[in-house]
Design a protein around this motif. Structure first.
Motif, PDB file in Angstrom:
ATOM      1  N   GLN A 223      -7.071  -9.122  -2.932  1.00 18.06           N
ATOM      2  CA  GLN A 223      -5.931  -8.213  -2.868  1.00 18.06           C
ATOM      3  C   GLN A 223      -4.704  -8.924  -2.298  1.00 18.06           C
ATOM      4  O   GLN A 223      -3.582  -8.777  -2.800  1.00 18.06           O
ATOM      5  CB  GLN A 223      -6.290  -6.995  -2.013  1.00 18.06           C
ATOM      6  N   LYS A 224      -4.911  -9.737  -1.249  1.00 16.32           N
ATOM      7  CA  LYS A 224      -3.793 -10.461  -0.635  1.00 16.32           C
ATOM      8  C   LYS A 224      -3.225 -11.494  -1.616  1.00 16.32           C
ATOM      9  O   LYS A 224      -2.010 -11.724  -1.667  1.00 16.32           O
ATOM     10  CB  LYS A 224      -4.243 -11.123   0.664  1.00 16.32           C
ATOM     11  N   CYS A 225      -4.141 -12.137  -2.370  1.00 13.66           N
ATOM     12  CA  CYS A 225      -3.672 -13.093  -3.383  1.00 13.66           C
ATOM     13  C   CYS A 225      -2.800 -12.390  -4.425  1.00 13.66           C
ATOM     14  O   CYS A 225      -1.750 -12.917  -4.855  1.00 13.66           O
ATOM     15  CB  CYS A 225      -4.848 -13.763  -4.060  1.00 13.66           C
ATOM     16  N   ASP A 226      -3.209 -11.210  -4.849  1.00 16.38           N
ATOM     17  CA  ASP A 226      -2.440 -10.456  -5.843  1.00 16.38           C
ATOM     18  C   ASP A 226      -1.068 -10.084  -5.285  1.00 16.38           C
ATOM     19  O   ASP A 226      -0.036 -10.158  -5.995  1.00 16.38           O
ATOM     20  CB  ASP A 226      -3.200  -9.202  -6.253  1.00 16.38           C
ATOM     21  N   GLU A 227      -1.008  -9.666  -4.013  1.00 12.50           N
ATOM     22  CA  GLU A 227       0.275  -9.314  -3.388  1.00 12.50           C
ATOM     23  C   GLU A 227       1.199 -10.521  -3.320  1.00 12.50           C
ATOM     24  O   GLU A 227       2.413 -10.426  -3.574  1.00 12.50           O
ATOM     25  CB  GLU A 227       0.029  -8.743  -1.995  1.00 12.50           C
ATOM     26  N   LEU A 228       0.655 -11.695  -2.954  1.00 13.65           N
ATOM     27  CA  LEU A 228       1.465 -12.915  -2.868  1.00 13.65           C
ATOM     28  C   LEU A 228       2.007 -13.320  -4.238  1.00 13.65           C
ATOM     29  O   LEU A 228       3.137 -13.783  -4.378  1.00 13.65           O
ATOM     30  CB  LEU A 228       0.632 -14.053  -2.273  1.00 13.65           C
ATOM     31  N   LYS A 229       1.156 -13.160  -5.259  1.00 10.43           N
ATOM     32  CA  LYS A 229       1.617 -13.486  -6.612  1.00 10.43           C
ATOM     33  C   LYS A 229       2.802 -12.611  -7.001  1.00 10.43           C
ATOM     34  O   LYS A 229       3.759 -13.073  -7.651  1.00 10.43           O
ATOM     35  CB  LYS A 229       0.472 -13.292  -7.611  1.00 10.43           C
ATOM     36  N   SER A 255      13.665 -11.039   4.159  1.00  4.99           N
ATOM     37  CA  SER A 255      12.992 -10.372   5.280  1.00  4.99           C
ATOM     38  C   SER A 255      11.548 -10.033   4.919  1.00  4.99           C
ATOM     39  O   SER A 255      10.625 -10.224   5.708  1.00  4.99           O
ATOM     40  CB  SER A 255      13.766  -9.105   5.668  1.00  4.99           C
ATOM     41  N   ARG A 256      11.365  -9.509   3.710  1.00  4.53           N
ATOM     42  CA  ARG A 256       9.998  -9.172   3.275  1.00  4.53           C
ATOM     43  C   ARG A 256       9.152 -10.432   3.161  1.00  4.53           C
ATOM     44  O   ARG A 256       7.968 -10.447   3.508  1.00  4.53           O
ATOM     45  CB  ARG A 256      10.037  -8.462   1.929  1.00  4.53           C
ATOM     46  N   THR A 257       9.758 -11.511   2.689  1.00  4.75           N
ATOM     47  CA  THR A 257       9.032 -12.764   2.533  1.00  4.75           C
ATOM     48  C   THR A 257       8.620 -13.332   3.886  1.00  4.75           C
ATOM     49  O   THR A 257       7.497 -13.813   4.072  1.00  4.75           O
ATOM     50  CB  THR A 257       9.881 -13.785   1.776  1.00  4.75           C
ATOM     51  N   CYS A 258       9.565 -13.247   4.846  1.00  6.47           N
ATOM     52  CA  CYS A 258       9.245 -13.753   6.196  1.00  6.47           C
ATOM     53  C   CYS A 258       8.167 -12.916   6.881  1.00  6.47           C
ATOM     54  O   CYS A 258       7.426 -13.405   7.743  1.00  6.47           O
ATOM     55  CB  CYS A 258      10.520 -13.787   7.062  1.00  6.47           C
ATOM     56  N   LEU A 262       0.091 -15.570   7.026  1.00  4.11           N
ATOM     57  CA  LEU A 262      -1.219 -16.046   6.571  1.00  4.11           C
ATOM     58  C   LEU A 262      -2.263 -15.632   7.600  1.00  4.11           C
ATOM     59  O   LEU A 262      -2.224 -16.071   8.753  1.00  4.11           O
ATOM     60  CB  LEU A 262      -1.214 -17.572   6.415  1.00  4.11           C
ATOM     61  N   GLU A 263      -3.151 -14.740   7.199  1.00  3.48           N
ATOM     62  CA  GLU A 263      -4.194 -14.252   8.118  1.00  3.48           C
ATOM     63  C   GLU A 263      -5.419 -15.148   8.054  1.00  3.48           C
ATOM     64  O   GLU A 263      -5.819 -15.609   6.983  1.00  3.48           O
ATOM     65  CB  GLU A 263      -4.592 -12.821   7.743  1.00  3.48           C
ATOM     66  N   ALA A 264      -5.973 -15.379   9.222  1.00  2.00           N
ATOM     67  CA  ALA A 264      -7.207 -16.194   9.270  1.00  2.00           C
ATOM     68  C   ALA A 264      -8.356 -15.415   8.621  1.00  2.00           C
ATOM     69  O   ALA A 264      -8.510 -14.222   8.851  1.00  2.00           O
ATOM     70  CB  ALA A 264      -7.551 -16.520  10.718  1.00  2.00           C
ATOM     71  N   PRO A 265      -9.101 -16.057   7.779  1.00  2.00           N
ATOM     72  CA  PRO A 265     -10.201 -15.347   7.102  1.00  2.00           C
ATOM     73  C   PRO A 265     -11.306 -14.961   8.087  1.00  2.00           C
ATOM     74  O   PRO A 265     -11.481 -15.585   9.135  1.00  2.00           O
ATOM     75  CB  PRO A 265     -10.705 -16.389   6.094  1.00  2.00           C
ATOM     76  N   GLU A 266     -12.033 -13.913   7.747  1.00  2.00           N
ATOM     77  CA  GLU A 266     -13.172 -13.497   8.588  1.00  2.00           C
ATOM     78  C   GLU A 266     -14.255 -14.564   8.501  1.00  2.00           C
ATOM     79  O   GLU A 266     -14.618 -15.022   7.428  1.00  2.00           O
ATOM     80  CB  GLU A 266     -13.724 -12.159   8.105  1.00  2.00           C
TER      81      GLU A 266
END
Length: 467
Positions: A223-229, A255-258, A262-266
């Motif tokens: 999901q995070k990859c899709d949002e970044l794309k 502002s949205r980009t900043c 990057l969240e650390a994976p579980e």
């Protein structure tokens, strides 16, 4: 020549029809036939070996006779001796040196001699006697020797019969031990198969739980990859647009980009928690079972009015109806039953019931909400998992219909294992450490409690964990 023919005829008449020789110590039976005493004893012993009886049949004419009718035939015995003497006289030996008859016996050399031998130098000074004078004495000595050897033979036959009996007994003992060993190992195999299923089920559950978490984490990353794309596409489009479009809402876009971090994976530990050291755990079945032992006490609020509980609530016996008992909807009213205070909703638990030498009992577990009145039926479908001993039908597992149990030894202490997640209830004979029965896998959804049904003169005792 005629004398020899008569002697032969007499020998045939005096011959034993069993051994076909001249009879020795002849005995007679009712039908008149006679046999050697030794031959008759062997004949009777062979028949008695196959069946115990006192009536027999004559080996020659098959006429019946009673064992007490055997009589010694002394006259026939004397006649046989006379036949032997006549036979000997017909075949008299002659001295090889002098051609004379042997009429003398040399006591010193133990030889038959003739009258001329007696005068020869080699027999000078020796004690000699007429053959007729010493024959009877030596015949008695030979008979005594024969009697002694016959007694020895009979003793050896008795010893041989005793040894045959010992061999049979030993083989029976070995067969019994063989069956016990097979039974014990079959119980151990059944126990290990049950344990194997339990551990494999736990491993499968651990696998499913971990896979679910990891797949959730995988889906979250996707999901995070899709949002970044999506953000990347917006930025690429702006960079390739006209100056007006680049600057349009540029600060908000940046502002949205900043704000994107990057969240650390579980992090997942790939160390499997379910482990089983078979050699360590199952070397001693009793010790393994008692690793999960829990103390159980009896719940007086559930006890049937005919049951008496000890002060420490570890012993229950059956007697007359008690008066002034507290009214409780939890009390059994149809059958003399009682529950344990402890309830189980998860995990693995083991407890013991000392049934002693009682002639009847029911032990096991049941659901908290089982029927306790007239509609009560002890079946797994209705929330009961128990085994029973009753005088009429012996041991049985209370399946539907009941399953008869063939136990090699009487259990004085019954061990009960509940594996809630695996859905199994197993029973063990803790006197021998052998497996008794395991109910088919169930799906538990309620609190389970220890269950006991008590019969007259068969009290039950619940040992503590330290006993």
């Amino acid at each position: 020549m005629a004398s020899a023919s008569r002697t032969k005829r007499m020998k045939e008449m005096a011959a034993c029809s069993i051994c076909l020789n001249l009879m020795t110590e002849p005995v007679s039976i009712n039908c008149g036939h006679s046999y050697c005493q030794k031959c008759m004893k062997q004949y009777l012993s062979q028949i008695r070996r196959n069946q115990v009886q006192k009536m027999f049949v004559c080996p020659l004419c098959r006429a019946p006779f009673h064992i007490t009718s055997l009589r010694s035939n002394k006259q026939l015995g004397e006649l046989i001796e006379l036949i032997k003497e006549m036979e000997d006289s017909e075949h008299e030996l002659l001295c090889e040196d002098h051609g004379e008859q042997f009429q003398l016996f040399c006591e010193d050399d133990g030889q038959l001699i003739c009258w001329r031998c007696e005068r020869a130098p080699q027999h000078q000074g020796h004690t000699t006697a007429l053959v007729e004078d010493v024959c009877q004495d030596y015949k008695e000595k030979l008979k005594n020797a024969l009697t002694k050897l016959s007694q020895f033979e009979e003793e050896y036959m008795n010893q041989k019969a005793f040894m045959e009996m010992q061999i049979t007994k030993w083989k029976a003992e070995i067969e019994t031990r063989r069956q016990n060993i097979k039974s014990d190992f079959n119980s151990l195999h059944e126990f290990l198969r049950t344990e194997e299923k339990s551990y494999l089920w736990r491993l499968e559950k651990e696998e499913d739980q971990m896979l679910m978490r990891m797949r959730e984490s995988e889906a979250n990353l996707q999901q995070k990859c899709d949002e970044l794309k999506s953000h990347i596409l917006v930025l690429e489009e702006k960079c390739q647009s006209s100056a007006q479009k680049v600057l349009q809402d540029v600060k908000e876009t940046l502002s949205r980009t900043c704000a994107v971090k990057l969240e650390a994976p579980e992090v997942f530990s790939l160390e499997v928690q379910t482990a089983c050291d078979v050699a360590e755990l199952y070397l001693d079945v009793k010790a393994m079972l008692r690793r999960h032992q829990v103390g159980v006490t009896l719940d007086p609020d559930t006890a049937h009015p005919h049951l008496y509980l000890s002060k420490d609530r570890r012993q229950v016996s059956r007697g007359y109806s008690q008066q002034n008992l507290e009214v409780s909807s939890r009390r059994f009213t149809a059958f003399p039953c009682v529950l344990g205070c402890e309830g189980f909703t998860s995990g693995r638990h083991y407890f013991e019931v000392d049934v002693g030498e009682g002639t009847a009992w029911d032990v096991g577990v049941c659901m908290e909400n089982v029927e306790r009145g007239l509609g009560m039926k002890q079946e797994p479908e209705l929330g009961f998992w128990a085994i029973r001993l009753c005088p009429e039908n012996g041991y049985a597992a209370l399946t539907s219909p009941p399953t008869a149990l063939e136990l090699q030894e009487q259990p004085l202490v019954v061990g009960i294992v509940l594996d809630y997640e695996a859905g199994t209830v197993s029973f063990y004979n803790m006197t021998t450490g052998s497996h008794i029965f395991t109910f088919p896998k169930a799906s538990f959804s309620d609190t389970l409690r220890p269950f006991f049904q008590v019969y007259q003169y068969s009290p039950l005792f619940l040992p503590s964990c330290n006993e």
